[in-house]
Design a protein around this motif. Structure first.
Motif, mmCIF file in Angstrom:
data_model
loop_
_atom_site.group_PDB
_atom_site.id
_atom_site.type_symbol
_atom_site.label_atom_id
_atom_site.label_comp_id
_atom_site.label_asym_id
_atom_site.label_seq_id
_atom_site.Cartn_x
_atom_site.Cartn_y
_atom_site.Cartn_z
ATOM 1 N N THR A 78 41.594 78.777 10.871
ATOM 2 C CA THR A 78 40.855 79.015 12.111
ATOM 3 C C THR A 78 40.755 77.749 12.954
ATOM 4 O OG1 THR A 78 39.547 80.812 11.167
ATOM 5 C CG2 THR A 78 38.611 79.662 13.056
ATOM 6 N N ILE A 79 40.497 76.625 12.302
ATOM 7 C CA ILE A 79 40.399 75.353 13.027
ATOM 8 C C ILE A 79 41.733 75.020 13.693
ATOM 9 C CG2 ILE A 79 40.086 72.863 12.760
ATOM 10 C CD1 ILE A 79 38.092 73.518 10.494
ATOM 11 N N MET A 80 42.828 75.226 12.966
ATOM 12 C CA MET A 80 44.153 74.951 13.537
ATOM 13 C C MET A 80 44.451 75.886 14.705
ATOM 14 S SD MET A 80 46.532 74.011 10.224
ATOM 15 C CE MET A 80 46.131 75.489 9.288
ATOM 16 N N ILE A 81 44.040 77.156 14.579
ATOM 17 C CA ILE A 81 44.265 78.119 15.654
ATOM 18 C C ILE A 81 43.470 77.728 16.895
ATOM 19 C CG2 ILE A 81 43.848 80.506 16.372
ATOM 20 C CD1 ILE A 81 44.457 81.330 13.471
ATOM 21 N N ALA A 82 42.215 77.306 16.690
ATOM 22 C CA ALA A 82 41.379 76.903 17.823
ATOM 23 C C ALA A 82 42.000 75.725 18.568
ATOM 24 C CB ALA A 82 39.979 76.546 17.334
ATOM 25 N N LEU A 83 42.513 74.759 17.823
ATOM 26 C CA LEU A 83 43.174 73.621 18.456
ATOM 27 C C LEU A 83 44.441 74.064 19.175
ATOM 28 C CD1 LEU A 83 42.779 70.962 15.604
ATOM 29 C CD2 LEU A 83 41.460 71.122 17.730
ATOM 30 N N GLY A 84 45.164 74.997 18.560
ATOM 31 C CA GLY A 84 46.386 75.501 19.179
ATOM 32 C C GLY A 84 46.107 76.292 20.437
#
Length: 214
Positions: A78-84
């Protein structure tokens, strides 16, 4: 219409379940206990081989361990998706002098998602194998349902990150808008869209766009 960005759509679906897995992590994670169980599993595995799996599965903490592991992995994704998702706003937009008129600006999409999809999955019974299987089956079914629907934009994480959703129509659509009379869904960040001002857009899927004033 532009090509569906299915990878982004699926990413937003996964991201929307972050509140569920945050709550499950808080509820089930017991690092000291799970470390002891892992060491014990390795020790039993070295002595009995595959029988260690049967012992582990029958342990009362097995379900909590599995749910905790899934939750931590899900939250990291989720954190990676938010940054993406923040990153996609820097390129790939189409600006064709289009204008829109906003039909509605609902602000309860995140709450609706939590009540409809998250709370029913916040089950107490993951200690038993049957309860764990039921939970995982329900989770898979809900994720597949959202992946095949256009409600993925009702995302509590996007709401927490101050993204806004709204429905709109194009006033002067470009040629790639195949249904000019259709009501579409827009996602924008912080500032509301100024109606009848020129916009730039990026298509996600199922009539959902990321939109900003140009």
């Amino acid at each position: 219409m532009q090509t569906d960005n299915l990878s982004l759509k699926r990413s937003l679906v996964l991201q929307s379940f972050a509140p569920l897995f945050l709550l499950l992590t808080i509820k089930h994670l017991d690092i000291n206990l799970y470390l002891k169980l892992i060491y014990k599993f390795i020790d039993i595995w070295s002595k009995t081989g595959i029988k260690a799996f049967a012992i582990a599965i029958n342990h009362t903490s097995f379900g909590g361990f599995v749910v905790s592991a899934i939750s931590i992995i899900w939250l990291m994704i989720t954190i990676m998706i938010a940054l993406g998702f923040n990153g996609i706003q820097k390129a790939g937009f189409k600006s064709a002098g289009e204008q829109i008129i906003i039909e509605d600006s609902p602000n309860d999409g995140g709450a609706t998602f939590l009540v409809t999809y998250v709370l029913p999955l916040l089950t107490d019974d993951v200690e038993s194998i049957r309860g764990l299987i039921v939970f995982l089956t329900m989770l898979i079914m809900v994720v597949l349902l959202l992946t095949r629907s256009n409600t993925f934009y009702q995302n509590p994480i996007l709401a927490a990150m101050k993204y806004r959703t709204f429905s709109f129509k194009f006033l002067n659509p470009s040629n790639d808008i195949t249904n000019p009379e259709r009501v579409y869904i827009g996602i924008t960040y912080k500032k509301p869209i100024v109606e009848e001002a020129v916009i730039k857009r990026k298509y996600i899927s199922d009539g959902v766009f990321v939109i900003y004033n140009d």
